[in-house]
Design an enzyme around this catalytic site. Sequence first.
Site, PDB file in Angstrom:
ATOM      1  N   GLU A   1       0.823  -1.217   0.000  1.00 24.32           N
ATOM      2  CA  GLU A   1       0.000   0.000   0.000  1.00 24.32           C
ATOM      3  C   GLU A   1       0.855   1.264   0.000  1.00 24.32           C
ATOM      4  O   GLU A   1       0.803   2.093   0.919  1.00 24.32           O
ATOM      5  CB  GLU A   1      -0.939  -0.008   1.210  1.00 24.32           C
TER       6      GLU A   1
ATOM      7  N   GLU B   1      -5.551  -8.433  -0.774  1.00 23.42           N
ATOM      8  CA  GLU B   1      -6.217  -8.290   0.524  1.00 23.42           C
ATOM      9  C   GLU B   1      -7.685  -7.970   0.300  1.00 23.42           C
ATOM     10  O   GLU B   1      -8.021  -7.050  -0.442  1.00 23.42           O
ATOM     11  CB  GLU B   1      -5.635  -7.127   1.346  1.00 23.42           C
TER      12      GLU B   1
END
Length: 475
Positions: A182, A374
């Site tokens: 991220e 995810e």
Amino acid sequence: MSDFRVPENFLWGGAISANQAEGAYREGGRGISNIDLIPHGSSRMDVKLGKVSDPELQTDAFYPSHEAIDFYHHYKEDLALMGELGLKVFRTSISWSRLFPEGDEAFPNPEGIAFYKDLFKECRRYGMEPLVTLCHFDVPYGLIRKYGSWRSREVIGCFVRYAKTCFRELKGLVKYWLTFNEINIVLHSPFSGAGIAFAEGENRNQVIYQAAHHMLVASALVTKAAHETDPENKVGCMLAGGSFYPYSCNPEDVWESVKKEQENLFFIDVQVRGHYPSYAKKLFREKGICLNMEPEDSDILKNTVDFMSFSYYSSRCVAADMADKMSNEGNVVKSVKNPWLKTSQWGWAIDPLGLRITMNQLYDRYQKPLFIVENGLGARDVLTPEGTVEDDYRIDYLKKHIEAMKLAMEDGVELMGYIVWSCIDLVSASTGEMSKRYGFVYVDRDDEGKGSLKRQKKKSFYWYQDVIRSNGEYL
Ligand code: BG6
């Protein structure tokens, strides 16, 4: 009725990260990292956001990462459970400070190498392909102290040495890699995302984007190194995903959503396309940023990733005037409450169709294989007297997202796999709580760090096992 089938080689998986699972923060020669300095409780946010200029370990504070779920000592048992679950891919990260305790040593810590070698051998024993994130938020504290973390170009060399060590030592065991987890989170949570804390009066944007530039150069260099070490290696970037919806069809709201989307995809644009996007100049001007780049950087950035991975928990909603709307509390990325969507117990909007939208938008933009690394639901689970958790709410969440994912694949999106966060309960990255549980396996540990650490399978464990066995037909 559609006759669409998920391809046979599809990678169904489960994920954890080193800093949220391993614990053993001072064992095996490991050095401490930024995450080890983030306490549970009222001061957590200030440290996470970089508002504490020089965070130090406090004797009276509780640090959830120090023991976490003690995966370091339980990995054999945990991987056996994941093997039983039938995962095709197991995603975890390597703790940089377990290999290079201070971050800038010339040679790695052999105990750290031995640990990861064994871990990935164990994965393979159960037929699970490892997907490894080189940096899932954690930066060795030594690099923070000496160089201010990624603000300094020095850190690029340290990261490249670390990554090359991983590629060399784990050759033949690992072939799927992500450089930074991220990467866009550095904008929202700079200390937990990249070890960056601010001094009084600093230009925050200047610091963040300069640090991100160093991360992008490092990412490109290690992508090149991965390919050179083993042509089998595949490297991906990783985005905290979720499209930005306009709050209304008022063009002002729509324009706001375009700007937020650009801000969110800024770094990924570089990693996938090999250069800064056309809107960079204006963004830098507006934010008062002047990047220091070396002449060779533009060539280095041309080493683009092989695939584009992302996390998806929810869509975001933005308006030109956010002040008069209810904000979506509990989300690191600022957004307003979407009146059309229900939220989780932590205020995260639940939007399965948003996954289909996000996938289509990302694939249209990049035309590279996508990988959902995810997706999952954080919820307060209750252990029954029989020692399980009846987590139908989690099954419902995952089922709807997998359905949406399949529709996106039918739309034409190329997808390598789908990975659930997390395959076993672990420490929440945002809140530091154990009670925000995501796993298929319950871990007996509470928010204060008490509990036996016993592992117990939830109802969703058996459900996901069937999903994988049927290659996504049984939902
Ligand atoms: C992602 C991170 O942001 O979301 C994970 O990559 C994190 O590390 C996950 O755990 C869920 O967020 P949280 O804050 O609920 O743990």
